[in-house]
Design a protein around this motif. Structure first.
Motif, PDB file in Angstrom:
ATOM      1  N   MET A   1       0.853  -1.173   0.000  1.00 39.47           N
ATOM      2  CA  MET A   1       0.000   0.000   0.000  1.00 39.47           C
ATOM      3  C   MET A   1       0.900   1.238   0.000  1.00 39.47           C
ATOM      4  SD  MET A   1      -3.000   1.101   2.676  1.00 39.47           S
ATOM      5  CE  MET A   1      -4.110  -0.208   2.255  1.00 39.47           C
ATOM      6  N   SER A   2       0.632   2.126  -0.950  1.00 37.50           N
ATOM      7  CA  SER A   2       1.476   3.307  -1.073  1.00 37.50           C
ATOM      8  C   SER A   2       1.106   4.337  -0.003  1.00 37.50           C
ATOM      9  CB  SER A   2       1.330   3.925  -2.464  1.00 37.50           C
ATOM     10  OG  SER A   2       0.073   4.548  -2.575  1.00 37.50           O
ATOM     11  N   GLU A   3       1.957   5.329   0.098  1.00 39.58           N
ATOM     12  CA  GLU A   3       1.740   6.393   1.082  1.00 39.58           C
ATOM     13  C   GLU A   3       0.456   7.163   0.791  1.00 39.58           C
ATOM     14  OE1 GLU A   3       2.656   8.242   4.563  1.00 39.58           O
ATOM     15  OE2 GLU A   3       3.774   6.601   3.640  1.00 39.58           O
ATOM     16  N   ARG A   4       0.181   7.405  -0.475  1.00 33.84           N
ATOM     17  CA  ARG A   4      -1.041   8.125  -0.843  1.00 33.84           C
ATOM     18  C   ARG A   4      -2.294   7.325  -0.484  1.00 33.84           C
ATOM     19  NH1 ARG A   4      -0.097  11.157  -6.618  1.00 33.84           N
ATOM     20  NH2 ARG A   4       1.596  12.489  -5.892  1.00 33.84           N
ATOM     21  N   GLN A   5      -2.230   6.034  -0.675  1.00 32.63           N
ATOM     22  CA  GLN A   5      -3.376   5.192  -0.333  1.00 32.63           C
ATOM     23  C   GLN A   5      -3.619   5.189   1.172  1.00 32.63           C
ATOM     24  OE1 GLN A   5      -2.159   1.525  -2.191  1.00 32.63           O
ATOM     25  NE2 GLN A   5      -3.567   1.828  -3.928  1.00 32.63           N
ATOM     26  N   LYS A   6      -2.548   5.197   1.946  1.00 33.68           N
ATOM     27  CA  LYS A   6      -2.683   5.237   3.405  1.00 33.68           C
ATOM     28  C   LYS A   6      -3.316   6.553   3.847  1.00 33.68           C
ATOM     29  CE  LYS A   6       1.201   2.229   4.526  1.00 33.68           C
ATOM     30  NZ  LYS A   6       2.531   2.167   5.162  1.00 33.68           N
ATOM     31  N   ILE A   7      -2.868   7.647   3.233  1.00 33.40           N
ATOM     32  CA  ILE A   7      -3.432   8.960   3.570  1.00 33.40           C
ATOM     33  C   ILE A   7      -4.903   9.021   3.167  1.00 33.40           C
ATOM     34  CG2 ILE A   7      -3.319  11.421   3.012  1.00 33.40           C
ATOM     35  CD1 ILE A   7      -0.265  11.072   2.785  1.00 33.40           C
ATOM     36  N   ALA A   8      -5.217   8.506   1.979  1.00 36.67           N
ATOM     37  CA  ALA A   8      -6.597   8.521   1.509  1.00 36.67           C
ATOM     38  C   ALA A   8      -7.489   7.666   2.411  1.00 36.67           C
ATOM     39  CB  ALA A   8      -6.682   8.029   0.076  1.00 36.67           C
ATOM     40  N   ARG A   9      -6.981   6.540   2.841  1.00 37.62           N
ATOM     41  CA  ARG A   9      -7.757   5.669   3.724  1.00 37.62           C
ATOM     42  C   ARG A   9      -7.999   6.353   5.069  1.00 37.62           C
ATOM     43  NH1 ARG A   9      -6.259  -0.385   5.907  1.00 37.62           N
ATOM     44  NH2 ARG A   9      -8.125  -0.569   7.172  1.00 37.62           N
ATOM     45  N   GLY A  10      -6.963   6.951   5.626  1.00 33.62           N
ATOM     46  CA  GLY A  10      -7.108   7.664   6.892  1.00 33.62           C
ATOM     47  C   GLY A  10      -8.078   8.824   6.784  1.00 33.62           C
ATOM     48  N   THR A  11      -8.010   9.535   5.660  1.00 31.71           N
ATOM     49  CA  THR A  11      -8.928  10.645   5.436  1.00 31.71           C
ATOM     50  C   THR A  11     -10.364  10.144   5.349  1.00 31.71           C
ATOM     51  OG1 THR A  11      -7.194  11.832   4.244  1.00 31.71           O
ATOM     52  CG2 THR A  11      -9.451  12.580   3.907  1.00 31.71           C
ATOM     53  N   GLY A  12     -10.572   9.037   4.677  1.00 30.39           N
ATOM     54  CA  GLY A  12     -11.910   8.456   4.573  1.00 30.39           C
ATOM     55  C   GLY A  12     -12.456   8.033   5.928  1.00 30.39           C
ATOM     56  N   ILE A  13     -11.599   7.472   6.764  1.00 36.88           N
ATOM     57  CA  ILE A  13     -12.024   7.050   8.100  1.00 36.88           C
ATOM     58  C   ILE A  13     -12.412   8.254   8.943  1.00 36.88           C
ATOM     59  CG2 ILE A  13     -11.199   6.024  10.258  1.00 36.88           C
ATOM     60  CD1 ILE A  13      -9.573   4.052   8.505  1.00 36.88           C
ATOM     61  N   VAL A  14     -11.602   9.315   8.872  1.00 40.59           N
ATOM     62  CA  VAL A  14     -11.909  10.536   9.626  1.00 40.59           C
ATOM     63  C   VAL A  14     -13.213  11.153   9.125  1.00 40.59           C
ATOM     64  CG1 VAL A  14     -11.149  12.911  10.055  1.00 40.59           C
ATOM     65  CG2 VAL A  14      -9.530  11.027  10.278  1.00 40.59           C
TER      66      VAL A  14
END
Length: 54
Positions: A1-14
């Motif tokens: 999982m790339s860094e952008r995907q991790k950020i996008a996932r975290g943003t979606g959770i928030v």
């Protein structure tokens, strides 16, 4: 999982947490207003019953 995907996932959770929190906040206000209005109606009916009838 790339860094952008991790950020996008975290943003979606928030975002999802924020939406859920706003929904429960609205629901709690609606329930509170419902019971406050109900008790206010009871008080008004009681005070109305104390008034003399003509």
């Amino acid at each position: 999982m790339s860094e952008r995907q991790k950020i996008a996932r975290g943003t979606g959770i928030v975002f999802a947490g924020t939406v859920i929190s706003m929904f429960f906040g609205f629901l709690s206000r609606a329930v509170t207003v419902r019971f406050l209005l109900l008790s206010l109606c009871v008080v008004v009916q009681y005070l109305n019953s104390l008034l003399p009838r003509s």
